[in-house]
Write a protein that holds these residues in place. Structure first.
Motif, PDB file in Angstrom:
ATOM      1  N   ALA A 366       0.801  -1.218   0.000  1.00  0.00           N
ATOM      2  CA  ALA A 366       0.000   0.000   0.000  1.00  0.00           C
ATOM      3  C   ALA A 366       0.833   1.267   0.000  1.00  0.00           C
ATOM      4  N   ASP A 367       2.050   1.213   0.571  1.00  0.00           N
ATOM      5  CA  ASP A 367       2.832   2.442   0.702  1.00  0.00           C
ATOM      6  C   ASP A 367       4.316   2.214   0.460  1.00  0.00           C
ATOM      7  N   LYS A 368       4.633   1.228  -0.377  1.00  0.00           N
ATOM      8  CA  LYS A 368       6.046   0.961  -0.662  1.00  0.00           C
ATOM      9  C   LYS A 368       6.189   0.477  -2.097  1.00  0.00           C
ATOM     10  N   ALA A 369       7.135   1.067  -2.838  1.00  0.00           N
ATOM     11  CA  ALA A 369       7.390   0.663  -4.219  1.00  0.00           C
ATOM     12  C   ALA A 369       7.997  -0.725  -4.264  1.00  0.00           C
ATOM     13  N   THR A 370       7.666  -1.463  -5.324  1.00  0.00           N
ATOM     14  CA  THR A 370       8.280  -2.761  -5.582  1.00  0.00           C
ATOM     15  C   THR A 370       9.449  -2.555  -6.540  1.00  0.00           C
ATOM     16  N   PRO A 371      10.681  -2.699  -6.125  1.00  0.00           N
ATOM     17  CA  PRO A 371      11.792  -2.509  -7.064  1.00  0.00           C
ATOM     18  C   PRO A 371      11.683  -3.466  -8.247  1.00  0.00           C
ATOM     19  N   SER A 372      11.849  -2.952  -9.450  1.00  0.00           N
ATOM     20  CA  SER A 372      11.816  -3.824 -10.624  1.00  0.00           C
ATOM     21  C   SER A 372      12.935  -4.847 -10.591  1.00  0.00           C
TER      22      SER A 372
END
Length: 576
Positions: A366-372
């Motif tokens: 909900a509040d954290k990017a998923t590193p590619s």
């Protein structure tokens, strides 16, 4: 992130265990696409709206409507005129994709007039000795050009959907090419930017560098060779371009400059009618582009993911975060699976499944990017800003959403002597080396490897959105950002913005790799940008962006609204 990878593998197995992976529309071109249930609108606007990137093109479409043509005749006029006045973005040496809606019976169809690889295509021509992509051969000169699809597509529109003879719809473009027009600042800038490559080809110099220099503002510029080529197309249809005088000149010019076209390559070209991708999102019906476009699949996947959230209740930062994460996952699948449906099997049942989207949704925090980097890793480059789009609704309610391209700015820069035809450089849209980025930074797999007669994967995403009270015709140029710009246009339409608001809104883009968010200056306020950064997103301001052209139809008031992108000063959206 093992859960994401396991989910993809498991769901793919479940979906394919009961059926063969779906290969869309691999049938002869003369057979109409098996369309979904007809979507008939029980009213007509009574007037017309056109939005294109150039006022000459918009006026050409309106002129053809005034002669008794319909939206599809107007589309021919707009496309052909853009070939004359906006060659940096599209032309009869390139191709197009279109979503059509026919008012009389509600039929919706996708027209695939994408370019194709020649029979003699040889991957070694596009590789350096070390095995890396040879970008010069892929982007410049005759080896970079696929067989054009636009002339065949225009003839197909006239024969199957228009009301006027093809030559009448081409007449405005022929007149402008013969009598001349004043090139705008963007065209002059494109010629100046590509001048070094243009100078490699004598016929290109003759056309684009009069008196040895780029044209000047206010200077009348004529294109008699293209006028003649359009005349032959109008008189003889398909045969006027793909056989006879024009075809002979094209083949001779290409082969003299080191290319490998043959007369059979041209004669064998086929327009494809395909079934559009159709999905429901929050009560709106979205009709968009299927493969060999990658855009519709990606837009559908993103919307399916977002359907699990109430975006209207979120603050700007968290709403944007979820959209970015959905973009990231859709572009990952774009790179893995998609290609020409006549050559490869694609798991479209999976990619378009709401259950697959639900699984992807579970991997979004909900509040954290998923590193590619936590997905299979590869590298990308800058997304490009080319191509063109126009939207048409006529007085009867026929609709055309059309995206055209020659790929990179000014295509291959190679003009075939005696034809006025600037060839595309679409060969770069193939995955010439798997998982190595093309000029737009997009990656690809063997599904998009070149083969004789194969269509290269495209980002073009012409779309139509039907709501209870409104209809929107949306599309954009912009290389790989086409997909996200159209997505954001659809969301803006659903949020209630008018045509000008949709075309002019600030934009952002994520395409899995490179792992960053490209942001138009002013898109986010300081608080939103700071919140996204704290979530782990890398923001990078960029310009330019594609020039979106939108027409909306308010079914309650029967009002049409047409708007061209304010970023393009010579564009025109007009209601008549």
């Amino acid at each position: 992130m093992k859960c994401l990878l396991n989910w993809r593998v498991t769901l793919l197995g479940l979906l394919l265990s009961g059926s063969v992976a779906y290969a869309a529309d691999s049938r002869p071109p003369a057979s109409p696409a098996a369309a979904p249930a007809a979507h008939v609108i029980d009213r007509r606007p009574g007037h017309a709206g056109i939005a294109s990137a150039n006022f000459h093109a918009t006026q050409a479409g309106l002129d053809v409507l005034a002669k008794g043509g319909n939206a599809f005749d107007a589309a021919i006029a707009v496309a052909a005129t853009l070939s004359v006045v906006e060659p940096e973005s599209s032309g009869i040496g390139g191709g197009f994709m279109a979503v059509l809606h026919r008012a009389g019976d509600g039929r919706e169809v996708f027209i695939d007039a994408r370019e194709t690889a020649v029979a003699a295509v040889n991957l070694r021509d596009y590789l350096n000795p070390d095995g890396s992509p040879n970008r010069d051969n892929a982007l410049n000169g005759p080896l970079s050009a696929g067989i054009p699809g636009q002339p065949a597509g225009l003839a197909w529109l006239a024969a199957h959907y228009g009301k006027l003879p093809l030559k009448e719809s081409l007449a405005p473009a022929i007149r402008i090419a013969r009598d001349g027009f004043e090139p705008d600042r963007r065209l002059i800038g494109a010629i100046t930017d590509r001048e070094k490559d243009i100078r490699r080809w004598p016929a290109s110099v003759a056309k684009y560098l009069p008196n040895g220099q780029p044209p000047l503002a206010g200077q009348l510029w004529r294109d008699p060779d293209q006028a003649r080529t359009l005349e032959l197309l109008g008189e003889h249809g398909f045969d006027g371009f793909y056989r006879g005088e024009t075809a002979s000149r094209l083949v001779a010019a290409v082969r003299a400059a080191g290319g490998n076209w043959t007369a059979k390559d041209l004669e064998s070209y086929q327009v494809k009618e395909r079934t559009p991708i159709t999905l429901d999102y929050r009560g709106y019906r979205v009709v968009t582009a299927p493969p060999a476009s990658s855009g519709g699949v990606a837009v559908a996947e993103i919307l399916n993911i977002l359907s699990g959230y109430d975006l209207a209740k979120l603050d700007e930062a968290h709403r944007t975060h979820l959209i970015i994460e959905a973009m990231r996952r859709a572009f990952r699948d774009h790179n893995d699976y998609l290609g020409d449906p006549d050559f490869v099997q694609m798991p479209l049942d999976m990619l378009l499944s709401p259950y697959y989207a639900a699984g992807l949704r579970q991997t979004i925090l909900a509040d954290k990017a998923t590193p590619s980097s936590m997905l299979p890793v590869s590298a990308g480059a800058e997304p490009g800003m080319h191509t063109t789009h126009f939207s048409v609704i006529d007085a009867d309610g026929n609709i055309a959403s059309v995206t055209l391209t020659v790929n990179y700015t000014m295509g291959s820069t190679f003009v075939a002597a005696g034809t006025g035809v600037l060839l595309n450089d679409e060969m770069d849209d193939f995955a010439l080396v798997p998982n190595k980025p093309n000029v737009y930074g997009l990656l690809g797999s063997a599904a998009n490897a070149p083969a004789p007669g194969k269509r290269m994967l495209s980002s073009m995403t012409p779309s139509i959105v039907f709501g209870k009270d409104r209809v929107g015709v949306i599309g954009s140029p912009g290389g790989s950002t086409i997909i996200t710009q159209v997505l954001e246009g659809i969301l803006a339409f659903i949020d209630g913005k008018d045509a000008a608001g949709i075309a002019g809104q600030k934009r952002f883009h994520h395409q899995y790799m490179p792992d960053r968010v490209d942001v138009e200056p002013g898109a986010f306020d300081a608080a939103t940008a700071d919140a996204l950064t704290r979530m782990g997103h890398t923001l990078k301001e960029r310009n330019p962006w594609g020039y979106m052209n939108v027409v909306t139809w308010d079914l309650k008031t029967n009002k049409l609204d047409a708007a061209s992108d304010p970023r393009r000063e010579s564009g025109l959206g007009k209601v008549q």
